[in-house]
Motif scaffolding. Sequence first.
Motif, short mmCIF file in Angstrom:
data_model
loop_
_atom_site.label_atom_id
_atom_site.label_comp_id
_atom_site.label_asym_id
_atom_site.label_seq_id
_atom_site.Cartn_x
_atom_site.Cartn_y
_atom_site.Cartn_z
N ILE A 1 12.59 20.19 -36.00
CA ILE A 1 13.76 21.08 -36.05
C ILE A 1 13.30 22.53 -36.21
O ILE A 1 13.83 23.43 -35.55
N SER A 2 12.33 22.75 -37.08
CA SER A 2 11.84 24.11 -37.28
C SER A 2 11.20 24.66 -36.01
O SER A 2 11.34 25.85 -35.70
N GLN A 3 10.55 23.79 -35.25
CA GLN A 3 9.98 24.23 -33.97
C GLN A 3 11.09 24.58 -32.98
O GLN A 3 10.99 25.55 -32.23
N GLY A 4 12.15 23.79 -32.97
CA GLY A 4 13.27 24.07 -32.09
C GLY A 4 13.94 25.39 -32.42
O GLY A 4 14.31 26.16 -31.52
N LEU A 5 14.08 25.70 -33.71
CA LEU A 5 14.70 26.96 -34.12
C LEU A 5 13.85 28.16 -33.72
O LEU A 5 14.36 29.27 -33.55
N ALA A 6 12.54 27.93 -33.55
CA ALA A 6 11.63 29.02 -33.16
C ALA A 6 11.81 29.43 -31.71
O ALA A 6 11.06 30.26 -31.20
N ILE A 7 12.83 28.88 -31.03
CA ILE A 7 13.18 29.35 -29.70
C ILE A 7 13.70 30.79 -29.79
O ILE A 7 13.69 31.53 -28.80
N MET A 8 14.11 31.20 -31.00
CA MET A 8 14.55 32.58 -31.23
C MET A 8 13.35 33.52 -31.10
O MET A 8 12.32 33.30 -31.74
N PRO A 9 13.44 34.56 -30.29
CA PRO A 9 12.33 35.50 -30.16
C PRO A 9 12.04 36.19 -31.48
O PRO A 9 12.96 36.67 -32.15
N GLY A 10 10.79 36.20 -31.88
CA GLY A 10 10.40 36.83 -33.13
C GLY A 10 10.18 35.84 -34.25
O GLY A 10 9.51 36.14 -35.24
N LEU A 11 10.74 34.63 -34.13
CA LEU A 11 10.52 33.60 -35.13
C LEU A 11 9.29 32.79 -34.70
O LEU A 11 9.34 32.05 -33.70
N SER A 12 8.22 32.94 -35.41
CA SER A 12 6.95 32.33 -35.01
C SER A 12 7.02 30.81 -35.00
O SER A 12 7.37 30.20 -36.01
N ARG A 13 6.68 30.20 -33.86
CA ARG A 13 6.67 28.74 -33.77
C ARG A 13 5.59 28.17 -34.67
O ARG A 13 5.85 27.28 -35.48
N SER A 14 4.36 28.68 -34.55
CA SER A 14 3.27 28.14 -35.35
C SER A 14 3.49 28.42 -36.84
O SER A 14 3.27 27.55 -37.69
N GLY A 15 3.93 29.64 -37.16
CA GLY A 15 4.16 29.98 -38.56
C GLY A 15 5.26 29.13 -39.18
O GLY A 15 5.12 28.64 -40.31
N THR A 16 6.35 28.94 -38.44
CA THR A 16 7.48 28.17 -38.96
C THR A 16 7.12 26.70 -39.15
O THR A 16 7.43 26.09 -40.18
N THR A 17 6.46 26.11 -38.16
CA THR A 17 6.12 24.68 -38.26
C THR A 17 5.04 24.42 -39.31
O THR A 17 5.13 23.45 -40.06
N MET A 18 4.04 25.29 -39.39
CA MET A 18 3.01 25.11 -40.42
C MET A 18 3.60 25.29 -41.81
O MET A 18 3.29 24.53 -42.73
N ALA A 19 4.45 26.31 -41.98
CA ALA A 19 5.07 26.54 -43.29
C ALA A 19 5.95 25.36 -43.68
O ALA A 19 5.92 24.92 -44.84
N THR A 20 6.70 24.82 -42.73
CA THR A 20 7.55 23.66 -43.02
C THR A 20 6.70 22.48 -43.46
O THR A 20 7.04 21.76 -44.42
N GLY A 21 5.59 22.26 -42.77
CA GLY A 21 4.68 21.18 -43.16
C GLY A 21 4.14 21.37 -44.57
O GLY A 21 4.07 20.41 -45.34
N LEU A 22 3.79 22.60 -44.91
CA LEU A 22 3.29 22.88 -46.26
C LEU A 22 4.38 22.67 -47.31
O LEU A 22 4.13 22.12 -48.38
N PHE A 23 5.60 23.13 -46.99
CA PHE A 23 6.71 22.95 -47.94
C PHE A 23 7.03 21.47 -48.15
O PHE A 23 7.54 21.08 -49.21
N LEU A 24 6.71 20.65 -47.14
CA LEU A 24 6.94 19.20 -47.24
C LEU A 24 5.80 18.48 -47.94
O LEU A 24 5.84 17.26 -48.10
N GLY A 25 4.77 19.23 -48.33
CA GLY A 25 3.68 18.65 -49.10
C GLY A 25 2.45 18.27 -48.32
O GLY A 25 1.51 17.69 -48.87
N LEU A 26 2.41 18.57 -47.01
CA LEU A 26 1.21 18.25 -46.22
C LEU A 26 0.06 19.15 -46.65
O LEU A 26 0.27 20.30 -47.07
N ASN A 27 -1.17 18.64 -46.53
CA ASN A 27 -2.29 19.52 -46.79
C ASN A 27 -2.42 20.53 -45.65
O ASN A 27 -1.85 20.35 -44.57
#
Length: 274
Positions: free
Chosen positions: A163-189
């Motif tokens: 979902i976070s990757q899909g939202l990054a379709i917005m220009p300026g919202l980093s796909r890699s930054g958003t998905t990595m941050a979401t993974g970290l917030f979910l507890g992934l290493n």
Amino acid sequence: MNIFQAIILGIVQGLAEFLPVSSSGHLVLIQHLFGLTEAELLFDVLLHLGTLVAVFIFFRQDISAMILSVLRYCKMVFKTGSFSPPNEDSDLRLALLIIIGSIPTAIIGLLFRKIADQLFSSVLISGSMLILTGIILFFTRFVKSSTKDVSLFSIKDSLLIGISQGLAIMPGLSRSGTTMATGLFLGLNHETAARYSFLLSIPAILGASLLSFGDLAGNTHIPLTAYLAGALIACITGYLALKFLFYIVKKGRLHYFSPYCVIIGIISLIIGLY
């Protein structure tokens, strides 16, 4: 568009696609400064394909392992008639999680593609989303180190990252930054979050490119040499950016990119207003 502009855009795409600073946001800003027209934004398709090649090269071992694992699973299903995947096969699990995570991305992309295309020419929207990216990255500094890897990665985790990757379709919202941050917030290493983020980008980039390919084929007023130069440079700089990013991610320093995103976002807003 001339070759010089294509090379500059290729460098920007290669660096910003993988570093968590939003390639789309930077491309909007650079194209605005170059005075490029909206039709020439179709050039972004080949730039993304160039960075996709970099992903295939960088993750060639992971991709090969997943493909072989899926083939072994299909062979097992054919022989036994059982669809239960082996729990110990982490490569198969990762492949399935990527497929699951791609579903919400595809749905969001198809529903909001036309809106995103219209927003792509807005420097103000891009600047606002870059600032939001910076805020998201800033909060990753408070994430504690974790040992949660693929074996503990749940379907819910993959859907939320998708979902976070899909939202990054917005220009300026980093796909890699958003998905990595979401993974970290979910507890992934850190390494698992980054690895999943970029492997998840493969079907997303392929799908977006296929949807836009018809338009790209009809856009013939840009020289072929400019296309090829931009894609090649994007591939080379993208590979180097991946190596650098994984070094930063393993150190747990993703938030280092936060001030840059905020500053570029503010500059974009100023340029867009004046």
